[in-house]
Scaffold this active site. Structure first.
Site, PDB file in Angstrom:
ATOM      1  N   SER A  43       0.763  -1.177   0.090  1.00  0.00           N
ATOM      2  CA  SER A  43      -0.119   0.030   0.009  1.00  0.00           C
ATOM      3  C   SER A  43       0.808   1.356  -0.033  1.00  0.00           C
ATOM      4  CB  SER A  43      -1.056   0.027   1.085  1.00  0.00           C
ATOM      5  OG  SER A  43      -0.244  -0.111   2.341  1.00  0.00           O
ATOM      6  N   LYS A 103     -11.807   0.770  -1.370  1.00  0.00           N
ATOM      7  CA  LYS A 103     -11.001   1.426  -2.255  1.00  0.00           C
ATOM      8  C   LYS A 103     -11.698   1.469  -3.669  1.00  0.00           C
ATOM      9  CE  LYS A 103      -7.123   1.315   0.932  1.00  0.00           C
ATOM     10  NZ  LYS A 103      -6.545   0.102   1.646  1.00  0.00           N
ATOM     11  N   HIS A 146      -5.511  -3.207  -2.533  1.00  0.00           N
ATOM     12  CA  HIS A 146      -5.236  -2.231  -3.515  1.00  0.00           C
ATOM     13  C   HIS A 146      -5.504  -2.983  -4.689  1.00  0.00           C
ATOM     14  CE1 HIS A 146      -4.365   1.311  -0.945  1.00  0.00           C
ATOM     15  NE2 HIS A 146      -3.694   0.411  -0.123  1.00  0.00           N
TER      16      HIS A 146
HETATM   17  C1  LIG Z   1      -6.701  -0.041   3.419  1.00  0.00           C
HETATM   18  C2  LIG Z   1      -6.218  -1.113   3.590  1.00  0.00           C
HETATM   19  C3  LIG Z   1      -6.630  -2.087   4.554  1.00  0.00           C
HETATM   20  C4  LIG Z   1      -7.889  -1.637   5.335  1.00  0.00           C
HETATM   21  O1  LIG Z   1      -9.026  -1.497   4.742  1.00  0.00           O
HETATM   22  P1  LIG Z   1     -10.300  -0.662   5.147  1.00  0.00           P
HETATM   23  O2  LIG Z   1     -11.522  -1.373   4.669  1.00  0.00           O
HETATM   24  O3  LIG Z   1     -10.064   0.802   5.078  1.00  0.00           O
HETATM   25  O4  LIG Z   1     -10.084  -0.979   6.818  1.00  0.00           O
HETATM   26  C5  LIG Z   1      -6.189  -3.197   4.621  1.00  0.00           C
HETATM   27  N1  LIG Z   1      -5.089  -3.686   4.137  1.00  0.00           N
HETATM   28  C6  LIG Z   1      -4.078  -2.808   3.141  1.00  0.00           C
HETATM   29  C7  LIG Z   1      -3.272  -3.382   2.556  1.00  0.00           C
HETATM   30  C8  LIG Z   1      -4.735  -1.503   3.003  1.00  0.00           C
HETATM   31  O5  LIG Z   1      -4.289  -0.681   2.064  1.00  0.00           O
END
Ligand SMILES: *Cc1c(COP(=O)(O)O)cnc(C)c1O
Length: 377
Positions: free
Chosen positions: A174, A233, A202
């Site tokens: 990320s 996302k 992602h």
């Molecule tokens: C954003 C993210 C999460 C968390 O997801 P949310 O739905 O925002 O809690 C988990 N793992 C990774 C790699 C992320 O980038």
């Protein structure tokens, strides 16, 4: 607070910035329009009329809150429809939706391993994987970022000392934008009888021919994996999921505390995510456009010979900077030029950087202005 003073001195201090209006390729920030390179909304769906319409309709029909946990009064048929849509996208037997991706990771990891077990975790993994590992009570060993050889050496030495072993990795990292070596990790997991959990936060909607993620991108669909992802996302909503075998999902429904003891996803979030998944399926041109935008930015980088791009195979492009102060300075300079792109600093990452995320809805002129802005920084 003394530690707050230390944080400020190191240029690590953080605060929030309010965005007004609907989020998109451009947003209103502090009263003016800026080009948005800070969003995880890769396909531009968070402001899409169809998602908004689905959320409004579900709210009208079911109300705002889901009023309870899934096992008590919170379950709606809509949740099951969403889980089936996720399983169909990922080509897994089943899926389970959580209230966030963070909770999906914490719940899955803490349910799958315990005190007598071993977790092997990439050093650059997301905070939710790291905290899930701590919560599980298992012995945690971090391996150097994407270093399969090191992972293998640890397995040779340590695997016999533990009951179960779980390997944890982001698929798209990320804060870097590079990919995990998934096929090699899967082979090691098979060889050493380990479970492999891959976080597609992602990658879902972005990677692979049909947008199923890195698992599809690497041709690993159907292999024995625990896949985690988020609805917040590329899918433009809120929530998380685990996708995998029917047995795994059945087990988590009975074991994962962050699923059992929390309120079910709201009707609005559930319906929006469901609408997003059908758009991912029916409009591959969004993904095609996103990748065109990534290629265009990379093509223009010859204009910025002094900036070092970290290895990236995703819409996340990071430029390494020597200090947190310098990263902040460039970010503030860009904002003055009408461009919103965050400086990412320790302790989120080991070295400070500018982090650019591209969207399918960015236009060529947006990308050209970004390159111009970074050149003047
Ligand atoms: C954003 C993210 C999460 C968390 O997801 P949310 O739905 O925002 O809690 C988990 N793992 C990774 C790699 C992320 O980038």
């Amino acid at each position: 607070m003394k530690s707050l003073i230390t944080i400020r001195r190191a240029d690590w201090y953080r605060s929030v910035q309010a965005i007004d209006g609907r989020s998109g390729a451009t947003v209103q920030l502090a009263g003016r329009e800026v080009i948005n390179f800070a969003s995880n909304d890769y396909l531009g769906l968070a402001g899409d009329e169809r998602l908004i319409g689905a959320a409004v309709a579900a709210t009208q029909e079911f109300g705002t809150g889901s009023t309870g946990s899934r096992l008590l009064s919170g379950h709606r048929e809509l949740h099951r429809e969403l889980e089936q849509a996720i399983a169909a996208l990922k080509q897994t037997e089943d899926a389970l939706v959580f209230s966030s991706g963070y909770l999906a990771n914490v719940g899955a990891i803490a349910s799958l391993v315990g005190k007598r077990d071993l977790i092997l975790s990439d050093q650059y993994n997301h905070s939710s994987l790291k905290n899930g590992a701590i919560l599980s009570g298992a012995t945690v060993i971090e391996y150097a970022h994407c270093q399969v050889k090191e992972l293998q050496a640890i397995l040779l030495q340590q695997r016999p000392n533990y009951r179960r072993c779980l390997i944890l990795t982001d698929s798209v990292f990320s804060m870097d934008g590079d990919l995990c070596p998934l096929p090699a990790l899967l082979d090691l997991a098979d060889e050493f009888s380990c479970m492999l959990l891959v976080d597609e936060a992602h990658a879902t909607g972005v990677m692979g021919q049909t947008g199923a993620g890195c698992v599809e991108h690497f041709g690993c669909t159907g292999r024995n994996l625990i896949q985690i992802g988020t609805l917040s996302k590329a899918l433009g909503s809120l929530g998380g999921y685990v996708a995998g075998s029917a047995t795994l999902i059945d087990y988590l429904r009975n074991r994962a505390p962050s699923w059992i003891y929390t309120t079910a996803l709201s009707p609005a979030d559930t319906a929006a995510a469901l609408a997003a998944i059908s758009i991912v399926k029916e409009e591959p041109q969004r993904r095609v456009q996103l990748w065109k935008n990534i290629d265009y930015l990379k093509k223009l980088l010859y204009k910025l010979p002094n900036l070092k791009l970290l290895p990236s195979e995703s819409p996340i492009l990071c430029f390494q900077l020597p200090s947190a102060a310098e990263a902040l300075q460039i970010s503030q300079g860009l904002q003055a030029a009408g461009i919103f792109a965050p400086a990412i600093r320790p302790p989120t990452v080991p070295t400070s950087r500018m982090r650019i995320s591209l969207m399918a809805t960015h236009q060529a002129i947006h990308i050209e202005r970004l390159v111009e802005g970074m050149g003047n920084g």
